[in-house]
Design an enzyme around this catalytic site. Structure first.
Site, PDB file in Angstrom:
ATOM      1  N   GLU B  53       0.757  -1.010  -0.363  1.00 32.40           N
ATOM      2  CA  GLU B  53       0.195   0.286  -0.138  1.00 32.40           C
ATOM      3  C   GLU B  53       0.829   1.245  -0.280  1.00 32.40           C
ATOM      4  O   GLU B  53      -0.131   2.270  -0.988  1.00 32.40           O
ATOM      5  CB  GLU B  53      -0.828   0.122   1.338  1.00 32.40           C
ATOM      6  N   PHE B 115     -11.813  -7.623  13.761  1.00 34.05           N
ATOM      7  CA  PHE B 115     -10.448  -7.879  13.077  1.00 34.05           C
ATOM      8  C   PHE B 115      -9.982  -6.520  11.756  1.00 34.05           C
ATOM      9  O   PHE B 115     -10.969  -6.052  11.570  1.00 34.05           O
ATOM     10  CB  PHE B 115     -10.306  -9.081  12.154  1.00 34.05           C
ATOM     11  N   GLN B 116      -8.648  -6.196  11.787  1.00 30.92           N
ATOM     12  CA  GLN B 116      -7.864  -5.150  10.884  1.00 30.92           C
ATOM     13  C   GLN B 116      -8.430  -3.675  10.739  1.00 30.92           C
ATOM     14  O   GLN B 116      -8.940  -3.332  10.191  1.00 30.92           O
ATOM     15  CB  GLN B 116      -8.436  -5.834   9.421  1.00 30.92           C
ATOM     16  N   LYS B 165     -17.571  -0.360   6.570  1.00 29.87           N
ATOM     17  CA  LYS B 165     -17.793  -1.325   5.083  1.00 29.87           C
ATOM     18  C   LYS B 165     -19.441  -1.177   5.087  1.00 29.87           C
ATOM     19  O   LYS B 165     -20.397  -1.149   4.040  1.00 29.87           O
ATOM     20  CB  LYS B 165     -17.635  -2.970   5.387  1.00 29.87           C
ATOM     21  N   MET B 483      24.647   7.880   1.978  1.00 30.39           N
ATOM     22  CA  MET B 483      24.856   9.413   2.681  1.00 30.39           C
ATOM     23  C   MET B 483      24.896   8.579   4.224  1.00 30.39           C
ATOM     24  O   MET B 483      25.634  10.202   4.977  1.00 30.39           O
ATOM     25  CB  MET B 483      23.444  10.110   2.380  1.00 30.39           C
TER      26      MET B 483
END
Lengths: 171, 586
Positions: B53, B115-116, B165, B483
């Protein structure tokens, strides 16, 4: 280039915001995330039709920091108006405290006497305690609470400052 | 007029179509299944399936910055949203317009540790310009339209719309984009004419002026760059650009002093230090630019043009602020300048250029390419020479290679240079290049990378394969997080703690495994041929360009030092340059 004064000043800032979920978190998160001070904060809905809340924050910082705070607040999407009551003309500010003092005998009488001088009201009373309600400027409340300490001060609840500009105009 | 009702998922897609969206970068999951089901049933929106993502957001940034449109991201709840956070903050720091739709558990489960579940609006609040949790299906269309409006106007930035949802499956009413007006959000576009008048008067009186231009010029759109070029040429003032501002003014223009700041040119930093008038156009006095703040350009009058009032007087106190969109303000400045028939101070300006030419005479970007080992600067110079006449876009990761690219690759127009400036996100370049290539399928898109950064989003090679995106990954492989290694050498007694890139993959085989072409350049005489092969390929390519591991990026303003205290090269590496105060700076 004019050098900015480095003096730390206390400012009272009024913020008109949409009363929507998370708006207070946005304002507080801005202060904590950027390391600004909050000395007091009050919030309540002030316009039910337009669903606007008013937040009053007392903060401190150099002039550059105060200006930055106001600019950052104005950048928040649900913020309608930011007003620096400390510099934008005269204003009135008040705070309310509930002060619980427990004691008997001479100390109890003395606490009542001081409350009278400060125009504090006893809003609860038992045989060995009072709850005083006091309204005024922050330093008046500080002085009252200080005087109550030796007289049996056990608990304090303060609202934080609310403030409004003098004169006929809205924020 | 009959009101249409449709499901929340349909409302979202309809709103996206009405916003002119063509491409979405995303990754499916439980909470966004209704949206993916609607995507399946239609043909107007193209969905690009990323492999992580974070890459979806960077790809949307690449798409947005190379087109001027809003980039769109779609991810699921919980880990989908948290993975996107780095990308969102990257977009916030660099002012990139992105709308990120996140799935959320159904409203009745919010707060139940479902969940999630993640507190997405809570987590993303400091990482976005604004965010929304939609709890009423009738608000869906309105919120999506408002999200686009907030993302693209004013100082652009990322906006998250969190969609539970149950909202996606229940039915609600659609409203079109025209009906959406925000109650309080009104960015100022036109600059104050009084201030603009003062600014041009200061310019006419200046003896040692400089334009200091930043990403605001690029973000404002192509017109801003043209107007800037016009104004700079009308005055003949020198012009330096920030990392984000590269391409905002033509890099090969004789009036350009190149990039300023920590790894900017000697002439740009000396001119900033010595100027008597600084005209800051869409830049924000970032710490990479200013060096030690109390020694920053001590004798100048400073004008600051910015669309974001909170950028003014944040780090550096300025004398004149003009709040507004750069293009509008520059247009008015040109008008006022012409109307008043103003002229620059020719004699003083000529003397100023004599000084600048002396600083340019230091040849601060000088390096020595001898032997067979490829110098990284040489690799970028060759890449520039061999691609500059093509329709090329350059993205980068973060580190030494990024600074060398900024120093040696010249950009003539805005939107061709995409790099993570504010946040400094390793792993930005490959997914950003992917987003650019989606928007410009026939252009040459090159991610200049380091061997460490590229591994942070290497999985996106699979996305390139899936969509036949011929992105070129040009790795300057010095086997170090360069760097970090450079700072350890200069500041920490050459104790190279954990900065060696151990157990590197074979990048040629890795390319092969992902269905791409793998090429390797070990020696100087192989370089041109490898670059030519890379350009000629119609597939995605990884070039493993082996460069000198010991090379450092110069010039450099060490942390805590001022613009006139630059290190020009290895011979300048004297002890005690970095103060104790400087040691704590990043």
């Amino acid at each position: 280039m004019v050098s900015q004064p480095q003096e730390i000043l206390r400012h009272t800032v009024a913020i008109l915001v949409d009363n929507e979920a998370g708006v207070l978190a946005r304002v507080i998160g801005l202060f904590s995330g950027r390391g600004y001070n909050i000395e007091s904060l009050t919030v309540a809905e002030v316009d039910t039709r337009e669903q606007l809340s008013r937040i009053t924050i007392v903060t401190s910082g150099t002039l550059m920091v105060i200006e930055q705070i106001k600019a950052q607040l104005r950048r928040l999407v649900p913020v309608h108006k930011v007003s620096d009551l400390t510099i934008e003309g005269p204003s009135v500010s008040r705070e309310l405290a509930l002060v619980k003092v427990a004691g008997t005998g001479e100390r109890r009488v003395e606490s009542l006497r001081i409350a009278d001088i400060f125009r504090a009201r006893a809003v609860d009373s038992t045989n060995d305690s009072f709850v005083f309600e006091i309204v005024g400027a922050t330093d008046k409340l500080d002085a009252f609470i200080h005087l109550m300490e030796p007289l049996g001060l056990v608990d304090v609840s303060r609202t934080g400052v609310v403030a409004i500009a003098r004169g006929p105009n809205p924020i | 007029m009959g009101q249409e009702t449709m499901t929340g998922a349909e409302l979202v897609l309809r709103a996206l179509v009405d916003q002119g969206v063509e491409v979405i970068f995303g990754y499916p999951g439980g909470a966004v299944l209704p949206l993916y089901d609607e995507l399946f049933k239609q043909n107007r929106l193209r969905h690009i399936l990323v492999r992580h993502e974070q890459a979806a957001v960077h790809a949307a940034e690449g798409y947005a910055r190379s087109t001027g449109k809003v980039g769109v991201v779609l991810v699921t709840s919980g880990p989908g949203a948290t993975n996107a956070v780095t990308g969102l903050l990257d977009a916030l720091c660099d002012s990139v317009p992105v709308v990120c739709l996140t799935g959320q558990v159904p409203t009745h489960l919010i707060g139940n540790d479902a969940f999630q579940e993640a507190d997405t609006t809570g987590i993303t609040r400091p990482c976005t310009k604004h965010n929304y949790l939609v709890k009423d299906v009738n608000q869906v269309a309105h919120v999506v339209h408002e999200a686009f409006y907030v993302a693209r106007t004013g100082r652009p930035g990322p906006v998250v719309v969190d969609l539970p949802k149950d909202i996606l499956v229940s039915k609600g009413i659609y409203v079109g984009p025209a009906k959406v007006k925000h109650k309080s959000y009104r960015p100022q576009v036109k600059g104050d004419l009084g201030a603009i008048g003062e600014a041009v008067a200061l310019m006419a009186a200046a003896k040692q002026p400089i334009f200091y231009v930043g990403g605001g010029v690029v973000n404002s759109g192509p017109a801003a760059s043209q107007l800037l070029s016009q104004l700079v040429h009308m005055t003949g003032f020198p012009c330096t650009q920030t990392l984000m501002g590269l391409g905002g003014f033509p890099g090969s223009d004789p009036l350009s002093l190149g990039m300023l700041g920590m790894h900017g040119t000697y002439e740009a930093n000396m001119a900033m230090h010595g100027c008597d008038l600084m005209i800051c156009v869409g830049a924000r006095f970032d710490d990479r630019v200013t060096g030690r703040i109390n020694a920053f350009s001590p004798n100048s009058t400073k004008i600051h043009i910015d669309i974001d009032p909170s950028s003014v007087n944040k780090n550096v106190a300025v004398d004149l602020a003009i709040i507004g969109d750069v293009a509008h303000v520059l247009e008015d400045m040109i008008k006022v300048w012409k109307a008043r028939q103003l002229h620059v101070n020719d004699k003083d300006l000529a003397a100023w250029w004599v000084k600048i030419k002396q600083w340019q005479g230091k040849d601060c970007l000088h390096y020595v390419q001898n032997g067979k080992l490829i110098k990284p600067q040489y690799a970028i110079e060759r890449l520039y020479q061999l691609t500059k006449d093509r329709d090329t876009y350059i993205t980068t990761e973060v580190g030494q290679h990024q600074m060398w690219a900024a120093q040696f690759y010249k950009f003539e127009t805005p939107g061709r240079w995409l790099t993570s400036g504010g946040l400094g996100t390793m792993g930005y370049g490959l997914p950003a290049a992917m987003g650019v290539q989606i928007a410009h399928p026939d252009s040459l898109v090159i991610d200049i990378a380091g061997e460490a950064s590229i591994q942070m989003n290497i999985q996106e090679m699979a996305t390139l394969a899936q969509y036949h995106l011929p992105v070129k990954v040009f790795i300057l492989n010095n086997q170090y997080m360069g760097m970090v290694r450079q700072w350890q050498e200069l500041l920490h007694g050459a104790r190279y703690s954990e900065s060696h890139s151990v157990s590197l993959p074979d990048f040629v085989k890795l390319a092969d495994a992902f269905g791409a072409v793998g090429l390797k350049a070990d020696k100087v005489d192989e370089l041109d041929d490898v670059i030519a092969q890379m350009i000629a390929s119609d597939r995605s390519v990884i070039v493993d360009c082996r460069v000198d591991p010991a090379e450092n990026c110069f010039p450099m303003i060490p942390s805590g030092a001022a613009h006139n205290e630059m290190l020009l090269g290895p011979k300048d590496e004297t002890g005690g340059v970095v103060s104790e105060d400087g040691m704590v700076l990043v």
